[in-house]
Design an enzyme around this catalytic site. Sequence first.
Site, short mmCIF file in Angstrom:
data_model
loop_
_atom_site.label_atom_id
_atom_site.label_comp_id
_atom_site.label_asym_id
_atom_site.label_seq_id
_atom_site.Cartn_x
_atom_site.Cartn_y
_atom_site.Cartn_z
N LYS A 111 -38.86 -30.86 40.15
CA LYS A 111 -38.46 -29.44 40.12
C LYS A 111 -37.79 -29.17 38.79
CE LYS A 111 -38.45 -26.03 43.18
NZ LYS A 111 -39.43 -26.00 44.26
N1 GLU Z 1 -42.30 -23.82 43.99
C1 GLU Z 1 -43.20 -24.03 45.08
C2 GLU Z 1 -42.58 -24.95 46.11
O1 GLU Z 1 -41.37 -25.06 46.23
C3 GLU Z 1 -44.59 -24.48 44.62
C4 GLU Z 1 -44.64 -25.76 43.86
C5 GLU Z 1 -45.99 -26.07 43.24
O2 GLU Z 1 -46.92 -25.34 43.47
O3 GLU Z 1 -46.05 -27.07 42.51
O4 GLU Z 1 -43.27 -25.56 46.91
#
Ligand code: GLU
Length: 421
Positions: A111
């Site tokens: 993240k």
């Molecule tokens: N931000 C989204 C999540 O928390 C998508 C992450 C992604 O598509 O890599 O799942």
Amino acid sequence: MSSITQTTHESMYEAVLARLNTASQLINLPDSITEVLRYPQKEVKVSLPVVMDNGKIKVFEAFRVIHSTHLGPSKGGIRYAMDVNEDEVKALAAWMTFKCAVADLPYGGAKGGIKCNPRQMSESELERLSRAYAKAMKDIFGVNKDIPAPDMGTSGREMAWILDEFNKITGEDSPGVITGKPVGLGGSLGREAATGRGVMVNALQSLTKLNINPKQSTAVVQGFGNVGSHAARLLAEQGIKIIAIADASGGYYNEKGIDIHDALNYVAKNNRSLEGYSKATKITNEELLVLPTDLLVPAALQNVITQEIAKDVKCKIIVEGANGPTLPDADPILNDKGIIVVPDILANSGGVTVSYFEWVQNKMGYYWTEEEVNQKHDEKMKTAFEKVWNNAQKYKTSMRIAAYITALEKLQLGIKMKGHF
Ligand code: GLU
């Protein structure tokens, strides 16, 4: 008027570890596996100087945490928000590891985040900030290494800037290095609505388990951004009556049902806010969470379902569209009340699932129709739901702990086979 409040929690990462421990103990996971998963593999923190429109330089704190690459390149979004901090990004990165494993995607978890207020920045300031972030992360990101995507406060627009900057630096056109891109730049059809779609599929699966006819059921949706608005629209398309919606301006309740298309048109003309929406009664976000309903979909912020709120919650099913909306202290209260909680790492995995499809399409250079994407998504989501449901029965535990168990079963094999010791 009340904004969506979130209780500050000592540590979101501690909350991840608490659930990891519970699940590990239930399946007698070898300590060595749990130990590996307790620590992120890499944490990067940078300061990004950006020239603001007034000519002054402002420095922004930014992060990228790689929690695991045991099952593949790390995957996870980038959020732009004022409360971004190391602990939060670490927790969100770990959740991505478990989420990708539950959804059976060939990815680890990561993240990123930038501490900023995107609503108070101009488009050109945001572009410079996004490009500065891409430059700082040039050795972290990679199509087979670490693949970012949108999260809170970001969308296809930011992904396009980041992709462009990354491609300039590497001198290659590598669309699969980032997902959630606009469709014209290698984005996938169906990606934008995917997280909301996953919420809808999980909601339908849960209603089926409880023998509730969707056409006679009600839902309350907190959050009217990318996840909440698509979830509300897709639930309504299934004949579910949406009796309340909410965003940062407050909650909006109408027991006869809210016309979601009308609400979407309203926010489109009202600076993306429900403020002033008059076809419903204004309530607070706290009141909204405790309305009697079949489905409650918290799809806004983390830490909104506290112990106190949990005591008053009057729904049958919670489908967690947001990451971490329920505090660990609230879990046993919801379980005792017999409420089914479809946890974030399953309920909102539709986004990353279609991110995976986007990456696959980028690698092939061949693109699917929206119907193909949706059908593949629904199939994967139903399989994941069933696995988690079955583990909940098998281990006599909540869907949340069962989701961790499902993820750990896959991670354990990967970690062992790779011999990471
Ligand atoms: N931000 C989204 C999540 O928390 C998508 C992450 C992604 O598509 O890599 O799942």
